[in-house]
Design a protein around this motif. Structure first.
Motif, PDB file in Angstrom:
ATOM      1  N   PHE A 121       0.855  -1.188   0.000  1.00  0.00           N
ATOM      2  CA  PHE A 121       0.000   0.000   0.000  1.00  0.00           C
ATOM      3  C   PHE A 121       0.891   1.239   0.000  1.00  0.00           C
ATOM      4  CE2 PHE A 121      -2.304   3.257   2.612  1.00  0.00           C
ATOM      5  CZ  PHE A 121      -3.191   3.630   1.609  1.00  0.00           C
ATOM      6  N   HIS A 122       0.716   2.105  -1.012  1.00  0.00           N
ATOM      7  CA  HIS A 122       1.502   3.324  -1.187  1.00  0.00           C
ATOM      8  C   HIS A 122       0.601   4.539  -0.920  1.00  0.00           C
ATOM      9  CE1 HIS A 122       5.014   1.390  -3.315  1.00  0.00           C
ATOM     10  NE2 HIS A 122       4.106   0.441  -3.405  1.00  0.00           N
ATOM     11  N   PRO A 123       0.600   5.076   0.290  1.00  0.00           N
ATOM     12  CA  PRO A 123      -0.369   6.116   0.666  1.00  0.00           C
ATOM     13  C   PRO A 123      -0.204   7.432  -0.100  1.00  0.00           C
ATOM     14  CG  PRO A 123       1.264   5.817   2.397  1.00  0.00           C
ATOM     15  CD  PRO A 123       1.458   4.700   1.426  1.00  0.00           C
ATOM     16  N   LEU A 124       0.997   7.784  -0.544  1.00  0.00           N
ATOM     17  CA  LEU A 124       1.186   9.069  -1.225  1.00  0.00           C
ATOM     18  C   LEU A 124       0.450   9.132  -2.553  1.00  0.00           C
ATOM     19  CD1 LEU A 124       4.957   9.967  -0.638  1.00  0.00           C
ATOM     20  CD2 LEU A 124       2.946  10.584   0.725  1.00  0.00           C
ATOM     21  N   PHE A 125       0.122   7.964  -3.113  1.00  0.00           N
ATOM     22  CA  PHE A 125      -0.508   7.954  -4.433  1.00  0.00           C
ATOM     23  C   PHE A 125      -2.024   7.825  -4.374  1.00  0.00           C
ATOM     24  CE2 PHE A 125       3.851   7.312  -5.505  1.00  0.00           C
ATOM     25  CZ  PHE A 125       3.995   7.940  -6.736  1.00  0.00           C
ATOM     26  N   ILE A 126      -2.590   7.976  -3.183  1.00  0.00           N
ATOM     27  CA  ILE A 126      -4.044   8.111  -3.100  1.00  0.00           C
ATOM     28  C   ILE A 126      -4.466   9.392  -3.805  1.00  0.00           C
ATOM     29  CG2 ILE A 126      -5.983   8.426  -1.529  1.00  0.00           C
ATOM     30  CD1 ILE A 126      -4.540   6.712   0.489  1.00  0.00           C
ATOM     31  N   LYS A 127      -3.636  10.410  -3.684  1.00  0.00           N
ATOM     32  CA  LYS A 127      -3.881  11.688  -4.344  1.00  0.00           C
ATOM     33  C   LYS A 127      -3.648  11.550  -5.848  1.00  0.00           C
ATOM     34  CE  LYS A 127      -1.873  16.322  -4.734  1.00  0.00           C
ATOM     35  NZ  LYS A 127      -0.815  17.243  -4.236  1.00  0.00           N
ATOM     36  N   SER A 128      -4.456  12.248  -6.664  1.00  0.00           N
ATOM     37  CA  SER A 128      -4.276  12.299  -8.109  1.00  0.00           C
ATOM     38  C   SER A 128      -3.356  13.464  -8.463  1.00  0.00           C
ATOM     39  CB  SER A 128      -5.620  12.466  -8.813  1.00  0.00           C
ATOM     40  OG  SER A 128      -6.446  11.349  -8.599  1.00  0.00           O
ATOM     41  N   TYR A 129      -2.321  13.185  -9.259  1.00  0.00           N
ATOM     42  CA  TYR A 129      -1.352  14.222  -9.607  1.00  0.00           C
ATOM     43  C   TYR A 129      -1.608  14.703 -11.045  1.00  0.00           C
ATOM     44  CZ  TYR A 129       1.070  12.812  -5.375  1.00  0.00           C
ATOM     45  OH  TYR A 129       1.385  12.527  -4.072  1.00  0.00           O
ATOM     46  N   PHE A 130      -2.688  15.470 -11.221  1.00  0.00           N
ATOM     47  CA  PHE A 130      -3.013  15.989 -12.546  1.00  0.00           C
ATOM     48  C   PHE A 130      -2.237  17.270 -12.860  1.00  0.00           C
ATOM     49  CE2 PHE A 130      -6.790  13.431 -11.653  1.00  0.00           C
ATOM     50  CZ  PHE A 130      -6.877  12.704 -12.819  1.00  0.00           C
ATOM     51  N   ASP A 131      -1.994  18.088 -11.842  1.00  0.00           N
ATOM     52  CA  ASP A 131      -1.391  19.398 -12.069  1.00  0.00           C
ATOM     53  C   ASP A 131       0.056  19.483 -11.613  1.00  0.00           C
ATOM     54  OD1 ASP A 131      -3.855  20.332 -13.015  1.00  0.00           O
ATOM     55  OD2 ASP A 131      -4.536  20.716 -10.960  1.00  0.00           O
ATOM     56  N   SER A 132       0.597  18.383 -11.119  1.00  0.00           N
ATOM     57  CA  SER A 132       1.979  18.397 -10.656  1.00  0.00           C
ATOM     58  C   SER A 132       2.574  17.008 -10.814  1.00  0.00           C
ATOM     59  CB  SER A 132       2.047  18.834  -9.181  1.00  0.00           C
ATOM     60  OG  SER A 132       1.333  17.916  -8.365  1.00  0.00           O
ATOM     61  N   ASP A 133       3.895  16.960 -10.782  1.00  0.00           N
ATOM     62  CA  ASP A 133       4.578  15.674 -10.886  1.00  0.00           C
ATOM     63  C   ASP A 133       4.383  14.865  -9.609  1.00  0.00           C
ATOM     64  OD1 ASP A 133       5.513  16.151 -13.400  1.00  0.00           O
ATOM     65  OD2 ASP A 133       7.447  16.937 -12.726  1.00  0.00           O
ATOM     66  N   PRO A 134       4.088  13.585  -9.745  1.00  0.00           N
ATOM     67  CA  PRO A 134       4.036  12.723  -8.557  1.00  0.00           C
ATOM     68  C   PRO A 134       5.423  12.621  -7.925  1.00  0.00           C
ATOM     69  CG  PRO A 134       3.015  11.670 -10.447  1.00  0.00           C
ATOM     70  CD  PRO A 134       3.768  12.847 -10.972  1.00  0.00           C
ATOM     71  N   PRO A 135       5.496  12.279  -6.652  1.00  0.00           N
ATOM     72  CA  PRO A 135       6.808  12.151  -5.993  1.00  0.00           C
ATOM     73  C   PRO A 135       7.564  10.926  -6.507  1.00  0.00           C
ATOM     74  CG  PRO A 135       5.068  11.430  -4.531  1.00  0.00           C
ATOM     75  CD  PRO A 135       4.385  12.017  -5.725  1.00  0.00           C
ATOM     76  N   ARG A 136       8.866  11.057  -6.590  1.00  0.00           N
ATOM     77  CA  ARG A 136       9.679   9.895  -6.962  1.00  0.00           C
ATOM     78  C   ARG A 136       9.846   8.941  -5.782  1.00  0.00           C
ATOM     79  NH1 ARG A 136      14.436  10.993 -11.320  1.00  0.00           N
ATOM     80  NH2 ARG A 136      13.313  12.402 -12.707  1.00  0.00           N
ATOM     81  N   PHE A 137       9.817   9.462  -4.570  1.00  0.00           N
ATOM     82  CA  PHE A 137       9.880   8.627  -3.373  1.00  0.00           C
ATOM     83  C   PHE A 137       8.472   8.175  -2.982  1.00  0.00           C
ATOM     84  CE2 PHE A 137      13.981  10.788  -2.757  1.00  0.00           C
ATOM     85  CZ  PHE A 137      14.778   9.702  -2.413  1.00  0.00           C
ATOM     86  N   SER A 138       8.329   6.904  -2.635  1.00  0.00           N
ATOM     87  CA  SER A 138       7.041   6.386  -2.188  1.00  0.00           C
ATOM     88  C   SER A 138       7.239   5.417  -1.028  1.00  0.00           C
ATOM     89  CB  SER A 138       6.316   5.669  -3.335  1.00  0.00           C
ATOM     90  OG  SER A 138       5.081   5.128  -2.889  1.00  0.00           O
ATOM     91  N   PRO A 139       7.009   5.852   0.211  1.00  0.00           N
ATOM     92  CA  PRO A 139       7.027   4.911   1.341  1.00  0.00           C
ATOM     93  C   PRO A 139       5.793   4.009   1.286  1.00  0.00           C
ATOM     94  CG  PRO A 139       6.329   7.076   2.067  1.00  0.00           C
ATOM     95  CD  PRO A 139       6.702   7.225   0.623  1.00  0.00           C
ATOM     96  N   TYR A 140       5.929   2.798   1.759  1.00  0.00           N
ATOM     97  CA  TYR A 140       4.793   1.876   1.708  1.00  0.00           C
ATOM     98  C   TYR A 140       4.876   0.849   2.831  1.00  0.00           C
ATOM     99  CZ  TYR A 140       8.178  -1.122  -0.821  1.00  0.00           C
ATOM    100  OH  TYR A 140       9.278  -1.862  -1.189  1.00  0.00           O
ATOM    101  N   VAL A 141       3.748   0.227   3.097  1.00  0.00           N
ATOM    102  CA  VAL A 141       3.671  -0.892   4.037  1.00  0.00           C
ATOM    103  C   VAL A 141       3.308  -2.137   3.243  1.00  0.00           C
ATOM    104  CG1 VAL A 141       3.078   0.515   6.040  1.00  0.00           C
ATOM    105  CG2 VAL A 141       1.250  -0.390   4.585  1.00  0.00           C
ATOM    106  N   LEU A 142       3.671  -3.285   3.773  1.00  0.00           N
ATOM    107  CA  LEU A 142       3.390  -4.537   3.071  1.00  0.00           C
ATOM    108  C   LEU A 142       3.031  -5.630   4.057  1.00  0.00           C
ATOM    109  CD1 LEU A 142       6.019  -6.756   3.297  1.00  0.00           C
ATOM    110  CD2 LEU A 142       7.105  -4.866   2.111  1.00  0.00           C
ATOM    111  N   ALA A 143       2.244  -6.562   3.594  1.00  0.00           N
ATOM    112  CA  ALA A 143       1.860  -7.730   4.391  1.00  0.00           C
ATOM    113  C   ALA A 143       1.470  -8.840   3.435  1.00  0.00           C
ATOM    114  CB  ALA A 143       0.721  -7.401   5.342  1.00  0.00           C
ATOM    115  N   GLY A 144       1.570 -10.076   3.897  1.00  0.00           N
ATOM    116  CA  GLY A 144       1.220 -11.178   3.014  1.00  0.00           C
ATOM    117  C   GLY A 144       1.213 -12.512   3.721  1.00  0.00           C
ATOM    118  N   VAL A 145       1.330 -13.556   2.938  1.00  0.00           N
ATOM    119  CA  VAL A 145       1.356 -14.919   3.466  1.00  0.00           C
ATOM    120  C   VAL A 145       2.277 -15.740   2.566  1.00  0.00           C
ATOM    121  CG1 VAL A 145      -0.653 -15.653   2.121  1.00  0.00           C
ATOM    122  CG2 VAL A 145      -0.081 -16.851   4.250  1.00  0.00           C
TER     123      VAL A 145
END
Length: 308
Positions: free
Chosen positions: A141-165
């Motif tokens: 899950f990459h929380p910074l990309f919940i936002k839509s970047y129509f008028d600006s460049d998205p960030p190159r850095f993306s912190p995220y959390v992960l879980a699985g099995v």
């Protein structure tokens, strides 16, 4: 490790040959930018791995007491892997991966401790190593990309959390006189002995639940670099072949094993060199906590279906 050298070489070549092109044609992706909703990525990883079991651990207290309380840098080993992921609009990603590594620990590393718990483990003098192979299905899950970047460049850095099995295969071994022996067939805690009816032979594979955090950085439109810290909870207490607190009667090895295996088992089941108090007065292991392990990896990924 070869995979680390390959990863570093890949990054250097990418920057040398492609930096000019990146600066001139860097393509930011995302919904509304003519990009596919789902991007597919293949990657390699390399890093380090460490375990938290009943053996060894910190000089400050109990074994398997948690990451910060149980970390022993001396036991850190290399690991490597590969993964395939699919990312939806850069917010949610699902991936499958395979990792190869090893963990080890030794009570002898606790030499010099003055903690009562750690001193008991030092006197116990158990040790082990095991190969680790795990296959996982993971969600990111990459929380910074919940936002839509129509008028600006998205960030190159993306912190995220992960879980699985996933599933992990292992094979605990111990060293005796310079030779490594597989411990599972020796049944050092009486597994499968009629005198211990509650002790069945354990499986050399276990359910694994990875959970962690990561940081992705887009080097360019097709290549990204990640760092990840992941802890793996397991459904077994036998990564180190130690689970029960008591000690079996060593004469039973000759009843259930071949004479050669029984002779080895008699030497490996209790390796304490302390005679006073008697060797079998301290617990062999802690039955309450399952074993865990963790990894810290650097990953490099390549996007296949990004339109330039």
């Amino acid at each position: 490790m070869r995979i680390l050298k390959v990863t570093i070489s890949f990054i250097v070549i990418y920057f040398i040959l492609g930096q000019q092109n990146i600066n001139a044609q860097y393509y930011w992706y995302g919904y509304g930018y003519g990009e596919s909703d789902v991007t597919v990525e293949l990657g390699l990883s390399g890093g380090i791995m460490n375990g938290m079991t009943d053996i060894g651990g910190s000089k400050k207290g109990k074994a398997n007491a948690g990451f910060l309380n149980d970390f022993t840098i001396k036991n850190t080993k290399l690991n490597a892997g590969l993964y395939l992921s699919a990312t939806y609009r850069d917010v949610i990603a699902g991936r499958i991966e395979a990792n190869f590594g090893s963990i080890e620990a030794a009570d002898s590393n606790l030499r010099g401790t003055n903690n009562a718990h750690a001193l008991g483990r030092f006197d116990r003098n158990l040790s082990f190593k095991t190969s680790i192979f795990n296959a996982n299905a993971i969600m990111e899950f990459h929380p910074l990309f919940i936002k839509s970047y129509f008028d600006s460049d998205p960030p190159r850095f993306s912190p995220y959390v992960l879980a699985g099995v996933g599933v992990t295969k292992f094979n605990p071994q111990a060293n005796l006189n310079g030779r490594w022996y597989d411990l599972k067939p020796l049944r050092l805690e009486g597994q499968g002995f009629s005198e211990y009816p509650d002790r069945q032979e354990y499986k050399a594979s276990t359910l694994t639940v990875p959970f962690g955090v990561g940081l992705r950085y887009d080097l360019g439109p097709l290549v990204n670099l990640r760092v990840e810290l992941v802890r793996y909870w397991t459904n077994t207490d036998y990564l180190d072949d130690a689970h029960y607190g008591d000690w079996v009667d060593p004469s039973l090895f000759y009843k259930y094993l071949t004479p050669g295996s029984a002779a080895i088992a008699t030497q490996l089941y209790n390796r304490s060199t302390t005679i006073n108090p008697p060797r079998n007065t301290r617990p062999r292991a802690n039955e309450k906590d399952n074993d865990t392990f963790w990894s810290f990896n650097i990953k490099i990924g390549y996007k296949f279906n990004r339109r330039m």
